[in-house]
Design an enzyme around this catalytic site. Sequence first.
Site, PDB file in Angstrom:
ATOM      1  N   TYR A 101      73.470  38.962   3.079  1.00 58.54           N
ATOM      2  CA  TYR A 101      71.871  39.421   2.299  1.00 58.54           C
ATOM      3  C   TYR A 101      71.937  38.698   1.018  1.00 58.54           C
ATOM      4  O   TYR A 101      72.450  38.253   0.362  1.00 58.54           O
ATOM      5  CB  TYR A 101      72.192  40.875   1.970  1.00 58.54           C
ATOM      6  CG  TYR A 101      71.195  41.451   0.936  1.00 58.54           C
ATOM      7  CD1 TYR A 101      70.016  42.067   1.460  1.00 58.54           C
ATOM      8  CD2 TYR A 101      71.107  41.253  -0.411  1.00 58.54           C
ATOM      9  CE1 TYR A 101      68.841  42.326   0.593  1.00 58.54           C
ATOM     10  CE2 TYR A 101      70.080  41.555  -0.947  1.00 58.54           C
ATOM     11  CZ  TYR A 101      69.035  42.333  -0.735  1.00 58.54           C
ATOM     12  OH  TYR A 101      67.982  42.683  -1.454  1.00 58.54           O
ATOM     13  N   GLU A 189      63.255  38.805  -0.107  1.00 61.43           N
ATOM     14  CA  GLU A 189      64.513  39.072   0.466  1.00 61.43           C
ATOM     15  C   GLU A 189      64.721  38.455   1.605  1.00 61.43           C
ATOM     16  O   GLU A 189      63.646  38.172   2.500  1.00 61.43           O
ATOM     17  CB  GLU A 189      64.698  40.478   0.612  1.00 61.43           C
ATOM     18  CG  GLU A 189      65.794  41.334   0.811  1.00 61.43           C
ATOM     19  CD  GLU A 189      65.429  42.790   1.059  1.00 61.43           C
ATOM     20  OE1 GLU A 189      65.585  43.582  -0.078  1.00 61.43           O
ATOM     21  OE2 GLU A 189      65.362  43.209   2.019  1.00 61.43           O
TER      22      GLU A 189
END
Length: 378
Positions: A101, A189
């Site tokens: 992530y 993101e």
Amino acid sequence: MNIHEYQAREIFQAHGLPVPDSEVVDTPEGAADAARSLGGRVVIKAQVHAGGRGKAGGVKLAADPEEARDAAGLILGMEIKGLTVRKVLVAPTADIATEAYVGIVMDRVSQRPVMMVSPEGGVDIEEVAETNPEAIFKETIDPRYGLLNHQATRLAYRLFSDPSLARPAAGVLLGLWRAYRSADATLAEVNPLISTSSGEVLAIDAKMNIDDSALFRHPALEAMRDEDAEAPSERRAREAGLSYIKLEGSVGCCVNGAGLAMATMDLVKYYGGDPANFLDIGGSSNPEKVVCALEIMAGDPNVLSILFNIFGGITRCDDVANGIVEATSRLELRVPLTIRLTGTNEDEAVGILGVAGFEADTDMDRAVQRAVRAAGVQ
Ligand code: GDP
Ligand code: MN
């Protein structure tokens, strides 16, 4: 403002991130064609403004164009978190070895952007934060200098110990920062940022939120707005110039000024209720805004009681009163209405409302208590 994955991919690609090429289509046949031109094995992904598409069945792998057609047929028209899928992204299937992530969010506490990474990507980062917080690594970004090389390098080595992966990952982090910064984003993101078995680092998902207050200087981003993906009430509010955020409670609150709106919501909570929305009609006295505000609140099935809390300054109480009378003559209200107004032209407002059969209070505590009681909470 939220944008779709395919739009965020374009922005990330323009800032040098390793994003595989993809196509966006809105028919199963289009997905088959895209699969053919992308080399056969593809992933089909729902384009909606929601995370967790994978878990919801909105991400499917296909081995050939026929399977791509079938997968797109299943995903198009599907509902994910209340949003209908109208477009799918078709991308070549990545051969995943690891999923990480990486993301940047605006952190209110430090009042700075914070870059967060975790080697435990792919799943919800909120879940990792809860169950395994030590697997999340952060660097606060000083907006004067931006993300520094050493910060990017440090984070990249948290993701990959192998320099041949960590070096390109550091490049991804720097590119992500440039994308975030130049778009005036509040969130950027990549989840997952993958390594492949052949040793490549690839960004195979993309998410971005743009700061609404900065959109005026980004016409190209503003043009990415997908009105189909917005809640109809939020679109109406935006078009009418109202600041409106839908919440989960049952007491609809219509207030002038953001500070008073916050105080009103606090007081609703204090007296045992739950606000159904934040709604600021602003400093103007345009009765049309009041009409629109009432319609939006009345259209929310969760709303059991509506509260007007107006502090008359530039906003004149009599204008708001006229708006309320106008709105209630146009639409049948199915829930009780509590009105509190004080300040400029308060007496005129009480008169106008009285003629129309409404009682107006000047005391905020009393009005909030009455609105909470009317919602049946207490
Ligand atoms: P999200 O669930 O909305 O975040 O959608 P993602 O694009 O992140 O996809 C969810 C998951 O599907 C990923 O974490 C991967 O595990 C899987 N996935 C997505 N694309 C691919 C791909 O190209 N190949 C493989 N093997 N899995 C993929
Ligand atoms: Mn994802």
